[in-house]
Design a protein around this motif. Structure first.
Motif, PDB file in Angstrom:
ATOM      1  N   ALA A 247       0.906  -1.251  -0.189  1.00  0.00           N
ATOM      2  CA  ALA A 247      -0.051  -0.038   0.060  1.00  0.00           C
ATOM      3  C   ALA A 247       0.973   1.138  -0.011  1.00  0.00           C
ATOM      4  O   ALA A 247       0.485   2.060  -0.364  1.00  0.00           O
ATOM      5  CB  ALA A 247      -1.002  -0.065   1.205  1.00  0.00           C
ATOM      6  N   GLY A 353       1.963 -10.392   5.687  1.00  0.00           N
ATOM      7  CA  GLY A 353       1.253 -11.274   6.635  1.00  0.00           C
ATOM      8  C   GLY A 353       0.605 -12.702   6.172  1.00  0.00           C
ATOM      9  O   GLY A 353      -0.038 -13.316   6.777  1.00  0.00           O
ATOM     10  N   PHE A 358       2.475 -21.574   1.611  1.00  0.00           N
ATOM     11  CA  PHE A 358       0.865 -21.973   1.725  1.00  0.00           C
ATOM     12  C   PHE A 358       0.034 -21.301   0.802  1.00  0.00           C
ATOM     13  O   PHE A 358      -1.038 -21.560   0.641  1.00  0.00           O
ATOM     14  CB  PHE A 358       0.415 -22.158   3.022  1.00  0.00           C
ATOM     15  CG  PHE A 358       1.344 -23.012   3.975  1.00  0.00           C
ATOM     16  CD1 PHE A 358       1.457 -24.499   3.799  1.00  0.00           C
ATOM     17  CD2 PHE A 358       2.143 -22.536   4.931  1.00  0.00           C
ATOM     18  CE1 PHE A 358       2.073 -25.189   4.329  1.00  0.00           C
ATOM     19  CE2 PHE A 358       3.095 -23.302   5.658  1.00  0.00           C
ATOM     20  CZ  PHE A 358       2.948 -24.623   5.391  1.00  0.00           C
TER      21      PHE A 358
ATOM     22  N   SER B   5      -2.219 -23.386   8.456  1.00  0.00           N
ATOM     23  CA  SER B   5      -1.221 -22.422   8.644  1.00  0.00           C
ATOM     24  C   SER B   5      -1.129 -21.237   7.847  1.00  0.00           C
ATOM     25  O   SER B   5      -0.091 -20.539   7.619  1.00  0.00           O
ATOM     26  CB  SER B   5       0.082 -23.108   8.822  1.00  0.00           C
ATOM     27  OG  SER B   5       0.218 -23.919   7.798  1.00  0.00           O
ATOM     28  N   THR B   6      -2.111 -21.351   6.814  1.00  0.00           N
ATOM     29  CA  THR B   6      -2.045 -20.509   5.954  1.00  0.00           C
ATOM     30  C   THR B   6      -1.715 -19.040   6.149  1.00  0.00           C
ATOM     31  O   THR B   6      -0.751 -18.222   5.730  1.00  0.00           O
ATOM     32  CB  THR B   6      -3.215 -20.403   4.780  1.00  0.00           C
ATOM     33  OG1 THR B   6      -3.468 -21.734   4.295  1.00  0.00           O
ATOM     34  CG2 THR B   6      -3.142 -19.366   3.744  1.00  0.00           C
ATOM     35  N   ILE B   7      -2.598 -18.327   6.785  1.00  0.00           N
ATOM     36  CA  ILE B   7      -2.497 -17.198   7.468  1.00  0.00           C
ATOM     37  C   ILE B   7      -2.153 -17.106   8.984  1.00  0.00           C
ATOM     38  O   ILE B   7      -3.025 -16.741   9.510  1.00  0.00           O
ATOM     39  CB  ILE B   7      -3.864 -16.181   7.220  1.00  0.00           C
ATOM     40  CG1 ILE B   7      -4.314 -16.335   5.532  1.00  0.00           C
ATOM     41  CG2 ILE B   7      -3.740 -14.836   7.365  1.00  0.00           C
ATOM     42  CD1 ILE B   7      -5.535 -15.633   5.274  1.00  0.00           C
ATOM     43  N   LYS B   8      -0.967 -17.302   9.137  1.00  0.00           N
ATOM     44  CA  LYS B   8      -0.835 -17.746  10.733  1.00  0.00           C
ATOM     45  C   LYS B   8      -0.535 -16.343  11.223  1.00  0.00           C
ATOM     46  O   LYS B   8      -0.541 -16.642  12.504  1.00  0.00           O
ATOM     47  CB  LYS B   8       0.443 -18.502  10.573  1.00  0.00           C
ATOM     48  CG  LYS B   8       1.672 -17.902  10.209  1.00  0.00           C
ATOM     49  CD  LYS B   8       2.724 -18.963  10.211  1.00  0.00           C
ATOM     50  CE  LYS B   8       4.368 -18.326  10.226  1.00  0.00           C
ATOM     51  NZ  LYS B   8       5.222 -19.478  10.586  1.00  0.00           N
ATOM     52  N   ASN B   9      -0.181 -15.462  10.944  1.00  0.00           N
ATOM     53  CA  ASN B   9      -0.008 -13.985  11.557  1.00  0.00           C
ATOM     54  C   ASN B   9      -1.142 -13.420  12.120  1.00  0.00           C
ATOM     55  O   ASN B   9      -1.357 -12.739  12.932  1.00  0.00           O
ATOM     56  CB  ASN B   9       0.539 -13.043  10.660  1.00  0.00           C
ATOM     57  CG  ASN B   9       2.167 -13.224  10.377  1.00  0.00           C
ATOM     58  OD1 ASN B   9       2.556 -14.261  11.118  1.00  0.00           O
ATOM     59  ND2 ASN B   9       2.716 -12.327   9.690  1.00  0.00           N
ATOM     60  N   PHE B  10      -2.560 -13.769  11.383  1.00  0.00           N
ATOM     61  CA  PHE B  10      -3.888 -13.214  12.055  1.00  0.00           C
ATOM     62  C   PHE B  10      -4.615 -13.998  12.737  1.00  0.00           C
ATOM     63  O   PHE B  10      -4.827 -15.027  12.341  1.00  0.00           O
ATOM     64  CB  PHE B  10      -4.490 -12.559  10.807  1.00  0.00           C
ATOM     65  CG  PHE B  10      -3.558 -11.793   9.933  1.00  0.00           C
ATOM     66  CD1 PHE B  10      -2.773 -10.797  10.373  1.00  0.00           C
ATOM     67  CD2 PHE B  10      -3.945 -11.789   8.609  1.00  0.00           C
ATOM     68  CE1 PHE B  10      -2.034  -9.923   9.530  1.00  0.00           C
ATOM     69  CE2 PHE B  10      -3.201 -10.898   7.564  1.00  0.00           C
ATOM     70  CZ  PHE B  10      -2.121 -10.134   8.379  1.00  0.00           C
ATOM     71  N   SER B  45      -6.486  -3.672   1.499  1.00  0.00           N
ATOM     72  CA  SER B  45      -5.877  -4.894   1.889  1.00  0.00           C
ATOM     73  C   SER B  45      -4.113  -4.447   1.755  1.00  0.00           C
ATOM     74  O   SER B  45      -3.676  -3.869   0.771  1.00  0.00           O
ATOM     75  CB  SER B  45      -5.968  -5.706   0.884  1.00  0.00           C
ATOM     76  OG  SER B  45      -5.042  -7.046   0.635  1.00  0.00           O
ATOM     77  N   GLY B  46      -3.414  -5.015   2.631  1.00  0.00           N
ATOM     78  CA  GLY B  46      -1.897  -4.560   2.623  1.00  0.00           C
ATOM     79  C   GLY B  46      -1.879  -3.346   3.233  1.00  0.00           C
ATOM     80  O   GLY B  46      -0.433  -3.104   3.427  1.00  0.00           O
ATOM     81  N   LEU B 100       1.425  -4.119   9.979  1.00  0.00           N
ATOM     82  CA  LEU B 100       0.168  -4.359   9.263  1.00  0.00           C
ATOM     83  C   LEU B 100      -1.111  -4.128   9.755  1.00  0.00           C
ATOM     84  O   LEU B 100      -1.285  -4.810  10.970  1.00  0.00           O
ATOM     85  CB  LEU B 100       0.210  -5.837   8.585  1.00  0.00           C
ATOM     86  CG  LEU B 100       1.565  -6.096   8.185  1.00  0.00           C
ATOM     87  CD1 LEU B 100       1.536  -7.733   7.590  1.00  0.00           C
ATOM     88  CD2 LEU B 100       1.914  -5.447   6.768  1.00  0.00           C
TER      89      LEU B 100
END
Lengths: 662, 275, 272
Positions: A247, A353, A358, B5-10, B45-46, B100
């Motif tokens: 962004a 993030g 994956f 574990s795809t979006i593990k940070n959130f 997003s991002g 983020l």
């Protein structure tokens, strides 16, 4: 002696190297930087720094081979003499950095490790983890700190360069100082200098989002240009095919992701809103593999960049309707990916993030480096072949040894001096070394080479030329006061706009800057057309008109960042015009400059440097002339990188120019 | 299978097209009073804190509709490698570029509080003056004392282990996180106190870095002398916050212990040899 | 700058800081271990079969033997003096140093940060506790003791029990408070020592790597846990001790060893 001063603007690798060399020559150095020099953009370089080394040499490599590769990569647009001198000097740079304590990666025995980089079949890239630029910058920063403690270098950090101060004489114009502004107190003052070295880096911010730091506006180069310094090859802007769009900026994603098996794709259905993993295999468009069955995802870098760009910008097929495509590694074993690509995957994970092991990465080409920059001159060295050589092959005897002074004359006062006497350009802001495309890991080299090698020229100029007879210290104070007044007036005019009331969309500097980035990125980066460039030029003119009525949102007389940014926008608009103008006039395709309407290289007409000079007041203030390129050492040959051999992608892969990781 | 574990940070799936409120501590300059202003920022997003601050700069209107000045902050590379954009976010120090929004504020109307680092004098708003940190690098002679920049051959050879160890220490970007989180490191507005107030983890670790280099260790004695006095190594309280907030995961507490050992040996050597 | 660097004040600083670190271990820490071990005989004295067959007699008797032994040490004053000087030095400098920190566990609630903060708190409380402990039991400031019990080294267990329980007759509210204060104070001091021992290894550079610090942490935690058991054993032992029974046993001991009657009566002198 003490009253002889050299001003260096910019505290990246080039500026710091110059500061060290010039201070060692006994001259007082005033070093200006918009940020603490340790935070300069050079920290962002990752890959490494090229130099011939003993291991490669005993396998048939040589400084001359490095020289030949650099010219070939740059599509022969670089003057050859400075490149020869740089590649010959490169091993000395590595040794010096080693002595300064750069923690280069080591072999088991304790020698400096080497890695393979694009554009060469030999391991000739020295590296320090994945943050080579950071490590080199810190090493130079430490040496400068030492010299500062000794009183040999004065650092002016958080000072913004505003304008070069030159003598009036137009034929024999000489730079005798600068004006600069303290970004905290907002004080504008002049500084006397017998020579001024510009080491201000690239201009990525002109393009809005790039891989550059937010300080890389190109504003300083633009100001020198407007003050009379020539600007060369502005159209040569390197775009890296795989970056992470953010962004706020774009972050580089190394090409090795594709080398390890990454696949590039978009959903076949335009505007498909499903998550990547929900899209079945037959509804994915592996467009590179489809269009280039031989090379697949490993097509040469410029093709990959162009295809991705065309797909998103012209066909509007980007993921989520945005300028991005998938770079997919999810079909591969996560453990293998961690071992091979851990470092870059972590960057993606940290900033997006999402774990790319994956979930497919979303990537897009991004503006990365400006090969063009301020025009500089040099004195040729002692090597004078009767006729240019053909292609140099490994194991061939080098036609010239690697002694100092073969390419350029060491210490000649005009080395890397602009058309204005006493005004030098070092590093990325210097157009001299990379031609039409830069090879990976050559940028760090050119910066430090400029500082160390041509720093001697600056010292000689100050000691032996005009400043020795007529030092800056003796010029009339009125010249300096007038320069300060001029800058104060400019700043005041901008500040006065606050009283006109809040800005609307047309007069908001941030919105003008944003629109500039969007326009020039779409028209003047990956794929250019004469028509598109002309339309873009019109839009920049319109933005410039809006800029004349720009309104600031902050009248503060203390730490006014809006003022600084808005002033830079004006200079970025000028530079943008120059970049687009150069692109319009170069009716050929060469290196990073790809014209859809002129897809071939045209040596007859355009094996020339685009040189732009600023003529304010005339209809078109940007006067372009073409100057012959110095090709006395090597005969230009077609730059194919084995492109015709589409069946054997593996064998040609390592022959691709790695253009942007450093 | 891999999806877990795809979006593990959130912890939470971020809500798209939401508005997040930024509560920002503002100050017009040194000696000026502080105030908080809040801004609503539409999130794409991002988004990270930097992109939100850029939005606020272009649209400096508070939640109450008040027109205000763009927020001032320090930033550079935006890749967490220059260290410039360090600030206190929701009470904790970190770089704002790698912060983020999807992680910090996944819901509509979530509030993110931005404050300047508290251990350094505020220049304006979120921009602080970290000059003291750079001066402390001078105090510990954080450089290799080479003869000069002319070509004199390669530097001292070292093992890959030594090189890797120095590399790790050398990734310190002088961001100041370790100082902000340290209960022993105090804000000193008066530069004359800098020399005697605790120097903090980053410069201590740099002293170790240069003591480990073949040529750099020539200045080891001077570095240790500088660190034995007030504000030096002994003022460390072993709270060990430094190592936990370091964005580069530099083993700062190991550096502190290593310098501790060095000064112990140095002091005994000096006591018994008089040198 | 150069002169300041070489000034005695700067070298002094290092010496003081390291003496501060050292004094916490030797003699203070060593004394603490011995002291807790001695006091805890009020519980583990039951194992001392030489002190007769009665369980209470074993406990009280062993403790009294220990106290008498200590009181019979040659150069006891010198030992006490060393301790007092060390304690004073360690306390004054400790408070001075602790004041230079600003705990921030609210913002950074890491276990290590709590450990750091507790080290300061335990230091402050420990100083108060030691003062109270020494003042009431050594200097005889019995006006600070609920019930006004004066501790006697000949009736060590019984008078201590009365001092901690609030009266010779058993618990009073104030006595429970004193017992609690002992519990908190001694526990904090044990923590202060164990944690201090751990950080001293960093200060002196014995443990450098994270693993070494962790390993040494286990050692210190183990030592601390053992000392904590001794400390709690002592407190439980005295807080639950029956004054009359204990005094009787002590009286019997002294009559065997010909303690003068005047000393005996001293135990009953509750209000000097």
């Amino acid at each position: 002696m003490a009253d002889k001063r050299v001003i260096i603007v910019g505290g990246g690798l080039a500026g710091l190297a110059a500061a060290i060399r010039i201070a060692e020559a006994g001259l007082a150095v005033d070093l200006f930087s918009m940020v603490p020099v340790k935070r300069s953009h050079s920290v962002c370089a990752q890959g490494g720094i090229n130099a011939c080394n003993e291991v490669a040499r005993q396998q048939g490599y040589s400084e001359y081979q490095h020289f030949d590769e650099t010219l070939y990569g740059g599509d022969y647009l670089a003057d050859q003499a400075p490149v020869l001198e740089m590649t010959n000097f490169a091993p000395k740079v590595i040794d010096l950095l080693d002595r300064m304590g750069v923690p280069f990666n080591r072999t088991a025995e304790g020698f400096r490790d080497l890695r393979l980089f694009g554009g060469s079949l030999f391991k000739r890239t020295h590296f320090s983890g994945a943050t080579t630029g950071q490590q080199l910058l810190y090493a130079l920063d430490e040496q400068v700190r030492k010299l500062a403690v000794q009183g040999k270098i004065n650092k002016y950090e958080f000072w913004e360069f505003l304008w070069p101060i030159c003598t009036e004489d137009t034929d024999d114009k000489r730079c005798i100082g600068i004006t600069a502004q303290d970004m905290r107190t907002m004080q504008i003052r002049s500084f006397r200098g017998d020579a001024v070295v510009m080491a201000t880096g690239g201009c990525g911010l002109v393009f809005g989002k790039s891989t550059n730091s937010i300080i890389c506006t190109g504003g300083a180069a633009s100001r020198c240009y407007q003050a009379g310094a020539w600007y060369a090859n502005p159209e040569m802007i390197q775009v890296h095919p795989t970056a992470i769009p953010g962004a706020d900026k774009c972050r580089l994603m190394s090409e090795s992701a594709r080398g390890e098996g990454g696949r590039v794709w978009v959903p076949r259905k335009k505007g498909d809103a499903r998550q990547a993993r929900d899209i079945p295999e037959n509804e994915r468009w592996y467009f590179l593999e489809e269009k280039y069955p031989g090379y697949g995802n490993l097509v040469p870098r410029d093709i990959a960049t162009r295809e991705i760009f065309d797909l998103c910008v012209n066909q509007d097929m980007g993921v989520d309707g945005q300028n991005q495509v998938y770079l997919d590694l999810t079909h591969m074993d996560p453990g293998y990916l961690t071992r091979k690509l851990g470092g870059i995957l972590e960057i993606y994970e940290k900033f997006v993030g999402v774990d790319p092991r994956f979930e497919p990465m979303k990537i897009f080409p991004a503006v990365h480096y400006s090969m063009g920059g301020m025009w500089t001159q040099y004195t040729p060295g002692s090597y004078e072949p009767s006729s240019p050589h053909g292609m140099h092959n490994p194991f061939d005897t080098s036609p010239v040894d690697s002694d100092i002074g073969k390419g350029m004359a060491l210490g000649a006062p005009n080395n890397m001096q602009t058309n204005i006497k006493g005004l030098y350009a070092f590093g990325e802001v210097n157009f001299a070394y990379h031609g039409a495309t830069r090879l990976g890991a050559n940028a760090l080299l050119s910066c430090i080479f400029d500082g160390l090698y041509n720093g001697v020229s600056v010292a000689n100029y100050v000691n032996d030329c005009e400043p020795s007879k007529n030092p800056a210290a003796q010029f009339d104070q009125n010249i300096y006061d007038a320069a300060v007044k001029q800058e104060q007036a400019k700043a005041q005019k901008l500040l006065n706009s606050v009283s006109d009331g809040p800005a609307d969309d047309a007069t908001n500097p941030y919105k003008i800057g944003y629109e500039l980035g969007v326009e020039i990125t779409s028209a003047s980066t990956v794929v250019k057309t004469g028509k598109g460039l002309s339309a873009c030029l019109d839009k920049i003119h319109a933005l410039n008109d809006r800029y004349q009525n720009v309104r600031l949102g902050d009248a503060a007389s203390w730490t006014n960042q809006t003022l600084s940014y808005t002033r830079a926008i004006g200079d970025m608009l000028v530079l943008a015009e120059v970049i687009v103008k150069g692109g319009i006039l170069r009716e050929e395709s060469r290196g990073s400059h790809y014209r859809l309407d002129f897809p071939d290289r045209n040596d007859e007409k355009f094996l020339k440097t685009t040189v732009v000079s600023y003529q304010p007041g005339s209809d078109d203030p940007h006067q372009v002339t073409f100057r012959d390129v110095d090709t006395r050492f090597v005969k230009p040959r077609p730059r194919t990188y084995g492109k015709t051999d589409t069946k054997n992608a593996e064998s040609t892969k390592s022959d691709q120019p790695e253009t942007a990781t450093a | 299978m891999a999806h877990a574990s795809t979006i593990k940070n959130f912890k939470n799936t971020p809500k798209p097209d939401r508005t997040v409120q930024f509560r920002i501590k503002r100050c017009d300059g040194p000696g000026q009073p502080s105030r908080y202003e809040s801004f609503n920022v539409p999130i794409e997003s991002g988004s990270n804190v930097i992109s939100c601050l850029q939005y606020i700069a272009a649209n400096p209107i508070t939640v109450t509709g008040q027109k205000t000045t763009p927020v001032v902050w320090d930033a550079g590379c935006l890749e967490e490698i220059c260290g410039a954009c360090t600030m206190v976010i929701n009470g904790k120090v970190r770089q704002s570029c790698s912060c983020l929004i999807d992680e910090y504020a996944p819901h509509e109307g979530d509030v993110i509080t931005l404050e300047p680092m508290s251990k350094f004098p505020v220049v304006r708003d979120l921009w602080v003056d970290r000059q003291r940190l750079f001066e402390s690098l001078e105090k510990v002679s954080a450089w290799v004392p080479i003869d000069g920049s002319y070509d004199l051959g390669p530097g001292p050879q070292e093992t890959p282990q030594q090189s890797e160890m120095r590399y790790t220490l050398s990734t310190c970007m002088s961001c100041g996180c370790c100082l902000e989180a340290c209960p022993q490191y105090q804000k000193e507005d008066d530069a004359s106190s800098w020399d005697t107030s605790f120097i903090g983890a980053a410069p201590l670790s740099q002293a170790r870095l240069f003591n480990e280099h073949g040529t750099g260790r020539q200045l080891k004695g001077a570095r240790l002398d500088a660190l034995m006095g007030p504000g030096g190594i002994n003022d460390c309280g072993n709270a060990q916050n430094c190592v936990k907030v370091c964005p580069k995961e530099i083993p700062l507490t190991e550096s502190i212990a290593a310098v501790g050992r060095a000064v112990t040996i140095h002091s005994f050597t000096r006591f018994f040899t008089g040198k | 700058m150069a002169t300041q660097k070489n000034s005695p004040l700067r070298q002094h600083h290092f010496l003081l800081r390291r003496l501060h670190s050292l004094s916490g271990i030797v003699p203070i820490g060593v004394f603490l271990i011995l002291h807790l071990t001695t006091n805890a005989t009020i519980l583990w004295g039951v194992l001392n079969s030489r002190a007769g067959s009665d369980m209470l007699a074993r406990r009280v008797g062993t403790f009294q033997e220990e106290v008498s032994f200590i009181n019979g040490l040659p150069a006891l004053l010198l030992i006490e003096l060393t301790l007092w000087i060390s304690l004073g030095f360690h306390s004054i400098l400790g408070v001075y140093y602790a004041f230079s920190g600003r705990p921030n566990v609210r913002e950074y609630p890491y276990p290590d940060n709590w450990r750091y903060t507790l080290q300061r708190v335990s230091g402050y409380v420990g100083i108060l506790f030691i003062f109270y402990h020494v003042a009431t039991l050594r200097w005889g400031w019995s006006f600070l003791v609920p019930g006004g019990t004066q501790w006697s080294h000949n009736f060590a267990a019984s008078t201590l029990a009365a001092a901690m329980q609030g009266s010779e007759q058993g618990y009073t509210v104030a006595g429970i408070a004193v017992s609690l204060f002992y519990f908190v104070g001694v526990s904090l001091l044990v923590y202060h020592f164990a944690n201090g021992l751990w950080t001293a290894a960093i200060t002196w550079g014995l443990t450098i790597s994270e693993q070494a610090q962790k390993r040494w942490g286990f050692v210190c935690a183990g030592l601390g846990a053992g000392m904590m058991l001794l400390a709690w054993a002592s407190i439980i032992g005295f807080a639950t001790l029956d004054y009359d029974a204990a005094a009787e046993i002590e009286g019997a001991m002294h009559s065997e060893t010909n303690i003068p009657a005047a000393a005996q009566s001293h135990a009953d002198n509750t209000n000097p």
